[in-house]
Scaffold this active site. Structure first.
Site: not given
Ligand SMILES: [Zn+2]
Length: 305
Positions: A122, A161, A242
């Site tokens: 990120h 993500h 995740d």
């Protein structure tokens, strides 16, 4: 196969309420301590140098991270990104692990896994976010291009993500192909299919509740063919776990067998085009048992010759 880690990666302590905790790395290292992983060549990660970080981050960002060393407690950089006294050193080791692993596989062949934290995908050129300080996988890709002269580096990101930072960094860099599966809608709200960079970004969103079938269909149908067509000289993996059905931060329904599957496919990709050269680095994964069993499945597949 090499395993890079550093004790300092356990010293990054965002605090008791944070899912991205030292316990995650302890669980990973404990899983990799089993006898079946005795063949791993365990190496202490060096620090990334300023020059290596500046290939993907602004000087202001590097200075901010390295200059944020609170005497105790934590400093909050954004809603969910905090730094403790040990964080800057941990971030240097997490990025440095990628650089050392890239050097090792390009000089001597083989594969490597970086068991490090904080995670990286990120982090944008000028901003820490989403638990990430430096963009570890991007530092590794930029190093492969700048120091080794590679012309085609693939980054496969299967964290639940979207790797917005990696996408931002390489959106106009045609020597990097960035391929990502991720849940949408979900943090950080990027990763639509029409975000294509200069034709070098391939985003494949999954819907909440999707599981093994949808994940495999997406990779086999859309992402792996793009990766094979690119003929990468090096395969890098943003390995987040995740999307596991037991993960508390998202809503996909993968199991450790799916991580074994995608790892086998990426291993085959590296074997087909890159003389087997692959470096994987830990991103997310917040259920400790799911994380440990998934990393074990991932590394087991990477160890297969
Ligand atoms: Zn994640």
């Amino acid at each position: 196969m090499r395993l890079y880690t550093h004790a300092h990666c356990l010293q990054h302590d965002p605090g008791p309420d944070q899912p991205e905790s030292p316990a995650r790395l302890r669980a990973v290292l404990q899983a990799l301590d089993q006898d079946r992983f005795a063949a791993l060549d365990r190496i202490e990660a060096p620090r990334a140098t300023r020059e290596q970080l500046l290939r993907v981050h602004t000087p202001q960002h590097v200075d901010r991270i390295l200059g944020t060393v609170p005497p105790s407690g934590t400093v909050r950089l954004d809603e969910d990104t905090l730094m403790s006294p040990g964080s800057a050193e941990a971030a240097l080791r997490a990025a440095g692990a990628m650089v050392a692993a890239v050097d090792a596989v390009l000089d001597r062949g083989g594969k490597a896994f970086c068991a490090v934290r904080p995670p990286g995908h990120h982090a944008t050129p000028d901003r820490a976010m989403g638990f990430c300080l430096f963009n570890n996988v991007a530092v590794g890709a930029a190093h492969a291009i700048a120091a080794h002269g590679l012309k085609r580096v693939a980054i496969a990101d299967f964290d639940v993500h979207h790797g917005n930072g990696t996408q931002d960094i390489f959106a106009s860099e045609s020597r990097v192909l960035f391929v990502s599966s991720h849940q949408m809608p979900l943090y950080p709200d990027t990763g639509r299919e029409d975000e294509r960079g200069v034709g070098n970004i391939v985003n494949a969103p999954l819907s909440p509740g999707d599981g093994s079938y949808a994940f495999r269909e997406l990779w086999d149908g859309a992402l792996l063919p793009r990766l094979h067509a690119f003929k990468p000289q090096l395969v890098l993996v943003s390995a987040g776990f995740d999307a596991h059905r037991n993960d508390p931060l998202a809503d996909l329904r993968l199991g450790s067998e799916d991580y074994a599957w995608i790892t086998g496919r990426l291993r085959d990709l590296a074997d087909a085009h890159a003389n087997g050269r692959l470096v994987s680095t830990l991103e997310g994964g917040y259920n400790l048992l799911a994380l440990a069993t998934s990393v074990a499945a991932h590394v087991t597949e990477l160890l297969e010759a």
